[in-house]
Design a protein around this motif. Structure first.
Motif, PDB file in Angstrom:
ATOM      1  N   PHE A  14       0.860  -1.123  -0.011  1.00 38.96           N
ATOM      2  CA  PHE A  14       0.026   0.026  -0.015  1.00 38.96           C
ATOM      3  C   PHE A  14       0.798   1.415   0.048  1.00 38.96           C
ATOM      4  CE2 PHE A  14      -2.945  -3.184   1.711  1.00 38.96           C
ATOM      5  CZ  PHE A  14      -3.877  -2.893   1.041  1.00 38.96           C
ATOM      6  N   GLY A  15       1.936   1.197   0.434  1.00 35.97           N
ATOM      7  CA  GLY A  15       2.926   2.288   0.447  1.00 35.97           C
ATOM      8  C   GLY A  15       2.557   3.428   1.525  1.00 35.97           C
ATOM      9  N   SER A  16       3.360   4.555   1.648  1.00 37.68           N
ATOM     10  CA  SER A  16       3.088   5.209   2.626  1.00 37.68           C
ATOM     11  C   SER A  16       1.945   6.228   2.500  1.00 37.68           C
ATOM     12  CB  SER A  16       4.360   6.278   2.995  1.00 37.68           C
ATOM     13  OG  SER A  16       4.687   6.993   1.607  1.00 37.68           O
ATOM     14  N   GLY A  17       1.565   6.350   1.195  1.00 41.85           N
ATOM     15  CA  GLY A  17       0.217   7.162   0.650  1.00 41.85           C
ATOM     16  C   GLY A  17      -0.906   6.326   0.848  1.00 41.85           C
ATOM     17  N   GLY A  18      -1.027   5.151   1.120  1.00 43.61           N
ATOM     18  CA  GLY A  18      -2.094   4.205   1.336  1.00 43.61           C
ATOM     19  C   GLY A  18      -2.506   3.974  -0.151  1.00 43.61           C
ATOM     20  N   LYS A  19      -1.924   4.200  -1.323  1.00 40.05           N
ATOM     21  CA  LYS A  19      -2.341   3.863  -2.493  1.00 40.05           C
ATOM     22  C   LYS A  19      -2.056   2.332  -2.874  1.00 40.05           C
ATOM     23  CE  LYS A  19      -2.107   5.178  -7.361  1.00 40.05           C
ATOM     24  NZ  LYS A  19      -1.298   4.008  -8.220  1.00 40.05           N
ATOM     25  N   GLN A  20      -3.182   1.534  -3.053  1.00 38.94           N
ATOM     26  CA  GLN A  20      -2.877   0.138  -3.442  1.00 38.94           C
ATOM     27  C   GLN A  20      -2.021  -0.099  -4.724  1.00 38.94           C
ATOM     28  OE1 GLN A  20      -6.392  -2.341  -2.790  1.00 38.94           O
ATOM     29  NE2 GLN A  20      -5.076  -4.175  -3.274  1.00 38.94           N
ATOM     30  N   LEU A  21      -1.387  -0.952  -4.871  1.00 36.03           N
ATOM     31  CA  LEU A  21      -0.630  -1.604  -6.051  1.00 36.03           C
ATOM     32  C   LEU A  21      -1.675  -2.063  -7.167  1.00 36.03           C
ATOM     33  CD1 LEU A  21       2.480  -3.345  -4.636  1.00 36.03           C
ATOM     34  CD2 LEU A  21       2.364  -1.053  -5.264  1.00 36.03           C
ATOM     35  N   THR A  22      -1.489  -1.970  -8.093  1.00 40.83           N
ATOM     36  CA  THR A  22      -2.130  -2.544  -9.445  1.00 40.83           C
ATOM     37  C   THR A  22      -2.184  -4.030  -9.099  1.00 40.83           C
ATOM     38  OG1 THR A  22      -0.499  -2.731 -11.000  1.00 40.83           O
ATOM     39  CG2 THR A  22      -1.345  -0.814 -10.814  1.00 40.83           C
ATOM     40  N   THR A  23      -2.932  -4.634  -9.827  1.00 36.12           N
ATOM     41  CA  THR A  23      -2.770  -6.058  -9.853  1.00 36.12           C
ATOM     42  C   THR A  23      -1.730  -6.920 -10.168  1.00 36.12           C
ATOM     43  OG1 THR A  23      -5.478  -6.152 -10.150  1.00 36.12           O
ATOM     44  CG2 THR A  23      -4.530  -8.196 -10.522  1.00 36.12           C
ATOM     45  N   SER A  24      -1.445  -6.338 -11.305  1.00 33.89           N
ATOM     46  CA  SER A  24       0.088  -6.843 -11.959  1.00 33.89           C
ATOM     47  C   SER A  24       1.397  -6.427 -11.114  1.00 33.89           C
ATOM     48  CB  SER A  24       0.352  -6.322 -13.403  1.00 33.89           C
ATOM     49  OG  SER A  24       0.343  -4.887 -13.198  1.00 33.89           O
ATOM     50  N   ALA A  29       4.984  -8.367  -6.645  1.00 33.06           N
ATOM     51  CA  ALA A  29       5.627  -8.266  -5.381  1.00 33.06           C
ATOM     52  C   ALA A  29       5.165  -9.724  -4.446  1.00 33.06           C
ATOM     53  CB  ALA A  29       4.509  -7.116  -4.748  1.00 33.06           C
ATOM     54  N   ALA A  30       4.076 -10.178  -4.754  1.00 33.37           N
ATOM     55  CA  ALA A  30       3.922 -11.448  -4.010  1.00 33.37           C
ATOM     56  C   ALA A  30       4.787 -12.470  -4.282  1.00 33.37           C
ATOM     57  CB  ALA A  30       2.448 -11.973  -4.389  1.00 33.37           C
ATOM     58  N   GLY A  31       5.525 -12.383  -5.586  1.00 33.20           N
ATOM     59  CA  GLY A  31       6.654 -13.567  -5.856  1.00 33.20           C
ATOM     60  C   GLY A  31       7.797 -13.433  -4.697  1.00 33.20           C
ATOM     61  N   TYR A  32       7.946 -12.269  -4.438  1.00 33.31           N
ATOM     62  CA  TYR A  32       9.098 -11.744  -3.525  1.00 33.31           C
ATOM     63  C   TYR A  32       8.884 -11.869  -1.958  1.00 33.31           C
ATOM     64  CZ  TYR A  32      11.664 -10.208  -7.746  1.00 33.31           C
ATOM     65  OH  TYR A  32      12.241 -10.294  -9.038  1.00 33.31           O
ATOM     66  N   LEU A  33       7.586 -11.591  -1.623  1.00 28.92           N
ATOM     67  CA  LEU A  33       7.086 -11.268  -0.361  1.00 28.92           C
ATOM     68  C   LEU A  33       6.521 -12.489   0.140  1.00 28.92           C
ATOM     69  CD1 LEU A  33       5.472  -7.761  -0.469  1.00 28.92           C
ATOM     70  CD2 LEU A  33       7.974  -8.241   0.302  1.00 28.92           C
ATOM     71  N   ALA A  34       6.713 -12.670   1.376  1.00 32.11           N
ATOM     72  CA  ALA A  34       6.217 -14.029   2.190  1.00 32.11           C
ATOM     73  C   ALA A  34       5.041 -13.596   2.926  1.00 32.11           C
ATOM     74  CB  ALA A  34       7.266 -14.473   3.354  1.00 32.11           C
ATOM     75  N   ASP A  35       3.959 -14.127   3.162  1.00 38.57           N
ATOM     76  CA  ASP A  35       2.812 -13.800   3.833  1.00 38.57           C
ATOM     77  C   ASP A  35       2.920 -14.713   5.271  1.00 38.57           C
ATOM     78  OD1 ASP A  35       1.960 -16.762   3.525  1.00 38.57           O
ATOM     79  OD2 ASP A  35       0.894 -16.053   2.005  1.00 38.57           O
ATOM     80  N   ILE A  36       2.063 -14.418   6.053  1.00 38.71           N
ATOM     81  CA  ILE A  36       2.049 -14.999   7.375  1.00 38.71           C
ATOM     82  C   ILE A  36       1.898 -16.534   7.532  1.00 38.71           C
ATOM     83  CG2 ILE A  36       1.253 -12.853   8.569  1.00 38.71           C
ATOM     84  CD1 ILE A  36      -1.705 -14.186   8.748  1.00 38.71           C
ATOM     85  N   LEU A  47      13.047 -12.588   2.883  1.00 40.95           N
ATOM     86  CA  LEU A  47      13.340 -11.152   3.275  1.00 40.95           C
ATOM     87  C   LEU A  47      14.842 -10.898   2.948  1.00 40.95           C
ATOM     88  CD1 LEU A  47      11.683 -11.021   6.560  1.00 40.95           C
ATOM     89  CD2 LEU A  47      11.277  -9.719   4.568  1.00 40.95           C
ATOM     90  N   GLN A  48      15.736 -11.823   3.202  1.00 46.42           N
ATOM     91  CA  GLN A  48      17.261 -11.461   2.617  1.00 46.42           C
ATOM     92  C   GLN A  48      17.468 -11.433   1.299  1.00 46.42           C
ATOM     93  OE1 GLN A  48      18.844 -15.190   4.517  1.00 46.42           O
ATOM     94  NE2 GLN A  48      19.318 -14.137   6.353  1.00 46.42           N
ATOM     95  N   ALA A  49      16.671 -11.769   0.595  1.00 45.26           N
ATOM     96  CA  ALA A  49      16.717 -11.818  -0.994  1.00 45.26           C
ATOM     97  C   ALA A  49      16.073 -10.529  -1.251  1.00 45.26           C
ATOM     98  CB  ALA A  49      15.934 -12.869  -1.892  1.00 45.26           C
ATOM     99  N   VAL A  50      15.133  -9.998  -0.811  1.00 43.99           N
ATOM    100  CA  VAL A  50      14.608  -8.520  -1.180  1.00 43.99           C
ATOM    101  C   VAL A  50      15.501  -7.388  -0.568  1.00 43.99           C
ATOM    102  CG1 VAL A  50      12.592  -7.066  -0.508  1.00 43.99           C
ATOM    103  CG2 VAL A  50      12.244  -9.408  -1.093  1.00 43.99           C
ATOM    104  N   GLN A  51      16.338  -7.985   0.580  1.00 40.22           N
ATOM    105  CA  GLN A  51      17.078  -7.084   0.974  1.00 40.22           C
ATOM    106  C   GLN A  51      18.126  -6.858   0.052  1.00 40.22           C
ATOM    107  OE1 GLN A  51      18.949  -7.827   4.958  1.00 40.22           O
ATOM    108  NE2 GLN A  51      19.635  -5.701   5.014  1.00 40.22           N
ATOM    109  N   SER A  52      18.705  -7.757  -0.344  1.00 37.58           N
ATOM    110  CA  SER A  52      19.856  -7.896  -1.455  1.00 37.58           C
ATOM    111  C   SER A  52      19.426  -7.312  -2.687  1.00 37.58           C
ATOM    112  CB  SER A  52      20.064  -9.411  -1.671  1.00 37.58           C
ATOM    113  OG  SER A  52      20.800  -9.842  -0.890  1.00 37.58           O
TER     114      SER A  52
END
Length: 79
Positions: A14-24, A29-36, A47-52
Motif C-alpha cells: 500500500f505504500g506510505s500514501g495508502g495507494k494500493q498497487l495494481t493487480t499486476s 510483489a507477491a513473488g518476492y514477499l512472504a505472507d503470514i 526477506l534476505q533476498a529482497v534486502q539484497s
C-alpha cells in the motif's frame, strides 16, 4: 515475527500514501514477499533476498559499486 512480516507486506503493498498497487504489481510483489502462512525459515530467506535486491538497486541509483549476488536466487534476479 508473523505480525511484523504482515506489517512489512502491507507497507509494500500500500505504500506510505495508502495507494494500493495494481493487480499486476501485486502479483510481482507477491513473488518476492512472504505472507503470514509462509514457513518462518522460508520467509527469512525471502526477506534476505529482497534486502539484497534493494541494496543493489540503491547502489546503482547512487552510482556506487553494486554488491555481488551471493546466492542462486540473487543471480536469478540479476538475470
Amino acid at each position: 515475527f508473523r505480525v511484523e512480516l504482515q506489517k512489512l507486506r502491507a507497507d509494500i503493498m500500500f505504500g506510505s500514501g495508502g495507494k494500493q498497487l495494481t493487480t499486476s504489481e501485486q502479483k510481482v510483489a507477491a513473488g518476492y514477499l512472504a505472507d503470514i502462512y509462509t514457513n518462518p525459515a522460508a520467509a527469512k530467506s525471502r526477506l534476505q533476498a529482497v534486502q539484497s535486491i534493494l541494496e543493489r538497486a540503491q547502489a546503482r541509483r547512487t552510482g556506487q559499486t553494486s554488491p555481488a549476488p551471493t546466492s542462486e536466487a540473487d543471480w536469478e534476479d540479476v538475470r
